[in-house]
Design an enzyme around this catalytic site. Structure first.
Site, PDB file in Angstrom:
ATOM      1  N   LYS A 211       0.832  -1.206   0.000  1.00 49.36           N
ATOM      2  CA  LYS A 211       0.000   0.000   0.000  1.00 49.36           C
ATOM      3  C   LYS A 211       0.877   1.271   0.000  1.00 49.36           C
ATOM      4  O   LYS A 211       0.641   2.214  -0.763  1.00 49.36           O
ATOM      5  CB  LYS A 211      -0.914  -0.022   1.225  1.00 49.36           C
ATOM      6  CG  LYS A 211      -1.583   1.268   1.550  1.00 49.36           C
ATOM      7  CD  LYS A 211      -2.621   1.625   0.514  1.00 49.36           C
ATOM      8  CE  LYS A 211      -3.022   3.074   0.649  1.00 49.36           C
ATOM      9  NZ  LYS A 211      -4.414   3.310   0.432  1.00 49.36           N
ATOM     10  N   CYS A 265      -3.372  10.750   1.778  1.00 53.95           N
ATOM     11  CA  CYS A 265      -2.677   9.471   1.533  1.00 53.95           C
ATOM     12  C   CYS A 265      -1.324   9.690   0.881  1.00 53.95           C
ATOM     13  O   CYS A 265      -0.293   9.342   1.446  1.00 53.95           O
ATOM     14  CB  CYS A 265      -3.534   8.589   0.634  1.00 53.95           C
ATOM     15  SG  CYS A 265      -5.209   8.439   1.239  1.00 53.95           S
TER      16      CYS A 265
HETATM   17  N1  SAJ Z   1      -1.792  15.053  -8.549  1.00 58.09           N
HETATM   18  C1  SAJ Z   1      -0.933  15.836  -9.330  1.00 58.09           C
HETATM   19  N2  SAJ Z   1      -0.601  15.389 -10.580  1.00 58.09           N
HETATM   20  C2  SAJ Z   1      -1.086  14.223 -11.079  1.00 58.09           C
HETATM   21  C3  SAJ Z   1      -1.940  13.422 -10.276  1.00 58.09           C
HETATM   22  C4  SAJ Z   1      -2.275  13.874  -9.013  1.00 58.09           C
HETATM   23  O1  SAJ Z   1      -0.484  16.918  -8.924  1.00 58.09           O
HETATM   24  O2  SAJ Z   1      -0.746  13.907 -12.230  1.00 58.09           O
HETATM   25  C5  SAJ Z   1      -2.139  15.511  -7.192  1.00 58.09           C
HETATM   26  C6  SAJ Z   1      -3.644  15.782  -7.013  1.00 58.09           C
HETATM   27  O3  SAJ Z   1      -3.978  17.065  -7.473  1.00 58.09           O
HETATM   28  C7  SAJ Z   1      -3.794  15.611  -5.514  1.00 58.09           C
HETATM   29  C8  SAJ Z   1      -2.766  14.530  -5.180  1.00 58.09           C
HETATM   30  O4  SAJ Z   1      -1.887  14.463  -6.281  1.00 58.09           O
HETATM   31  O5  SAJ Z   1      -3.429  16.806  -4.846  1.00 58.09           O
HETATM   32  C9  SAJ Z   1      -3.352  13.157  -4.931  1.00 58.09           C
HETATM   33  O6  SAJ Z   1      -4.397  12.867  -5.848  1.00 58.09           O
HETATM   34  P1  SAJ Z   1      -4.607  11.439  -6.527  1.00 58.09           P
HETATM   35  O7  SAJ Z   1      -5.801  11.498  -7.416  1.00 58.09           O
HETATM   36  O8  SAJ Z   1      -3.347  11.004  -7.175  1.00 58.09           O
HETATM   37  O9  SAJ Z   1      -4.815  10.412  -5.316  1.00 58.09           O
HETATM   38  P2  SAJ Z   1      -5.787  10.355  -4.020  1.00 58.09           P
HETATM   39  O10 SAJ Z   1      -5.024  10.904  -2.860  1.00 58.09           O
HETATM   40  O11 SAJ Z   1      -7.142  10.894  -4.260  1.00 58.09           O
HETATM   41  O12 SAJ Z   1      -5.944   8.732  -3.866  1.00 58.09           O
HETATM   42  C10 SAJ Z   1      -4.774   7.938  -3.788  1.00 58.09           C
HETATM   43  C11 SAJ Z   1      -4.912   6.769  -4.780  1.00 58.09           C
HETATM   44  N3  SAJ Z   1      -3.617   6.098  -4.906  1.00 58.09           N
HETATM   45  C12 SAJ Z   1      -3.033   5.870  -6.114  1.00 58.09           C
HETATM   46  O13 SAJ Z   1      -3.509   6.269  -7.164  1.00 58.09           O
HETATM   47  C13 SAJ Z   1      -1.754   5.078  -6.097  1.00 58.09           C
HETATM   48  C14 SAJ Z   1      -5.989   5.813  -4.315  1.00 58.09           C
HETATM   49  O14 SAJ Z   1      -6.054   4.661  -5.152  1.00 58.09           O
HETATM   50  C15 SAJ Z   1      -5.716   5.366  -2.867  1.00 58.09           C
HETATM   51  O15 SAJ Z   1      -6.725   4.491  -2.382  1.00 58.09           O
HETATM   52  C16 SAJ Z   1      -5.709   6.615  -1.994  1.00 58.09           C
HETATM   53  O16 SAJ Z   1      -4.629   7.465  -2.456  1.00 58.09           O
HETATM   54  C17 SAJ Z   1      -5.504   6.180  -0.555  1.00 58.09           C
HETATM   55  O17 SAJ Z   1      -6.488   6.178   0.200  1.00 58.09           O
HETATM   56  O18 SAJ Z   1      -4.385   5.773  -0.194  1.00 58.09           O
END
Ligand code: SAJ
Length: 412
Positions: A211, A265
């Protein structure tokens, strides 16, 4: 249904615990949810949901009406226990397992031999074994004459994406890590009740690390994009065009830069790996530092844009931690808004966040900050800072008069 999957206690009715409780109870499992917050307990018992998550409301309403879902502040005896409480970090970024310990100690008196206790909270390596020890310390009668526990322990991390939780709970593959192979088999049987994805069996420590690895993978890759964005800005290159071009390579897939990484996360979990092995985790630590430095870089851009003005009008577009949600927790946009409010006491700061009806408290009590409407023109602002690329902002034209700091490449 096997007799071992007919009753579950879920400790923590938050963003993961409540959806898990709701989906299990929709399959006829008797679920008793436990939370420390009376408002949450009352909401669930009334068949309602205390936060926004698509489709969750219908599941909770139907399960409560069918009598398969109840909630209170105290656990009852069940065949299975799922712990889904927060795992924040301390000021020194080491993991804080106190919520897990409190939940473990709370269920301990109710546990009967043969029960399964699953830790779902994102956890550092060996946390499941610590949880097991807290329970067995409270219940030495659950240790057999041969020294083996008379109950089972497993770690089954959640990996659902906020906004798609009710879909991904069913469709995602699931990692199930047993402290013993029997515990893994027991946990598999429980997740098979609702999960249509593949259920992958391993040990508890590998499951914990898997994870953390998934979220660190994403953090490191976002850090690469964020570092590129700073380099490109210095070199006069459009980073979004650059990434689009590079991603045409069949083995390159660069993520998108932004104002920083938010949520509860991705910005937290990598620190658990760093804490577990500080000397070997240089890349993971550096990625965190790169992403954490991005809000400061955005602030510098805004300072430069309004350097010659004493009372600038600054519009900030978006406060959420990512597009099209109302979740402001650990949001870099929110951090940037608070810092701009501090740095520009004489400015008028117009925050435009169509997904909330009031500003968070650290902004609400500032004289220089107001929640503005997405309908208002941006042309009278001196500086427009695009922080979140909500769909609704994509319909807006690039403002002509103000200086623009576009952290998401929406107006490039
Ligand atoms: N972000 C960027 N650039 C990107 C992608 C995301 O700047 O290209 C930023 C987003 O704006 C945000 C942050 O990253 O601020 C996180 O967003 P996210 O959509 O990547 O992830 P979360 O936090 O909503 O959910 C993640 C997911 N993990 C992965 O994709 C590996 C989800 O599957 C997990 O279940 C969740 O964390 C968790 O609960 O751990």
């Amino acid at each position: 249904m096997s007799t071992n999957t007919s009753s579950v206690v879920v400790m923590g009715l938050g963003y993961i615990g409540l959806p898990t409780a709701a989906i299990l109870s929709s399959k006829g499992v008797h679920v008793h949810g436990v939370d420390v917050n009376q408002h949450v307990i009352d909401a669930v018992n009334a068949g309602t949901v205390p936060f926004v998550e698509p489709d969750l409301g219908e599941f909770v309403e139907q399960a409560v009406a069918a009598g398969t879902l109840t909630a209170s502040s105290e656990p009852i005896t069940a065949e299975n226990y799922v712990i889904a409480v927060p795992t924040p970090f301390h000021a020194d970024r080491t993991p804080d397992l106190s919520y897990i310990q409190a939940a473990a100690e709370k269920i301990a008196p109710t546990i009967e031999p043969g029960a399964l206790v699953i830790l779902e909270s994102t956890s550092p390596p060996h946390a499941t074994q610590k949880m097991a020890q807290w329970i067995l310390d409270a219940r030495p009668d659950l240790v057999g004459a041969d020294g083996a526990a008379l109950i089972h322990f497993a770690h089954c991390p959640e990996r659902v994406l906020p906004g798609r939780v009710m879909i991904e709970l069913v469709t995602n593959d699931r990692i199930v890590g047993g402290v013993t192979p029997e515990a893994a088999q027991r946990a598999k049987a429980l997740y098979e009740v609702f999960c249509e994805g593949e259920i992958l069996l391993t040990d508890d420590v590998t499951a914990e690390m898997a994870k953390l690895t998934e979220n660190s993978f994403r953090d490191v890759n976002i850090a690469f994009a964020n570092e590129l964005s700073v380099i490109c800005d210095n070199l006069g290159i459009d980073v979004w065009e650059l990434i689009e071009l590079a991603n045409h390579h069949p083995r390159v897939n660069i993520l998108q830069p932004g104002p920083g990484v938010g949520g509860h996360c991705i910005a937290v979990d990598p620190w658990f790996i760093v804490a577990a092995d500080p000397t070997s985790s240089n890349l993971i630590r550096t990625a965190r530092e790169v992403n954490d430095a991005k809000p400061g870089w955005v602030l510098d851009k805004v300072k430069k844009a309004v350097a010659d003005q004493t009372e600038p009008v600054i519009a900030l577009l978006g406060l959420a931690f990512k597009p099209d949600i109302d979740d402001l927790r650990e949001s870099p946009a929110r951090k940037i808004a608070a810092t701009i409010a501090d740095e520009f006491p004489h400015a008028k700061i117009r925050v435009i966040e169509p997904h909330v009806s009031e500003l968070p408290k650290e902004l609400a009590n500032r004289k220089n900050v107001e929640l503005a409407s997405v309908e208002d023109s941006l042309e009278n602002d001196d500086c427009v800072v695009l922080l979140v690329d909500h769909q609704v902002f994509k319909q807006m034209d690039l403002p002509q008069h103000p200086a623009v700091v576009d952290t998401r490449g929406m107006w490039r």
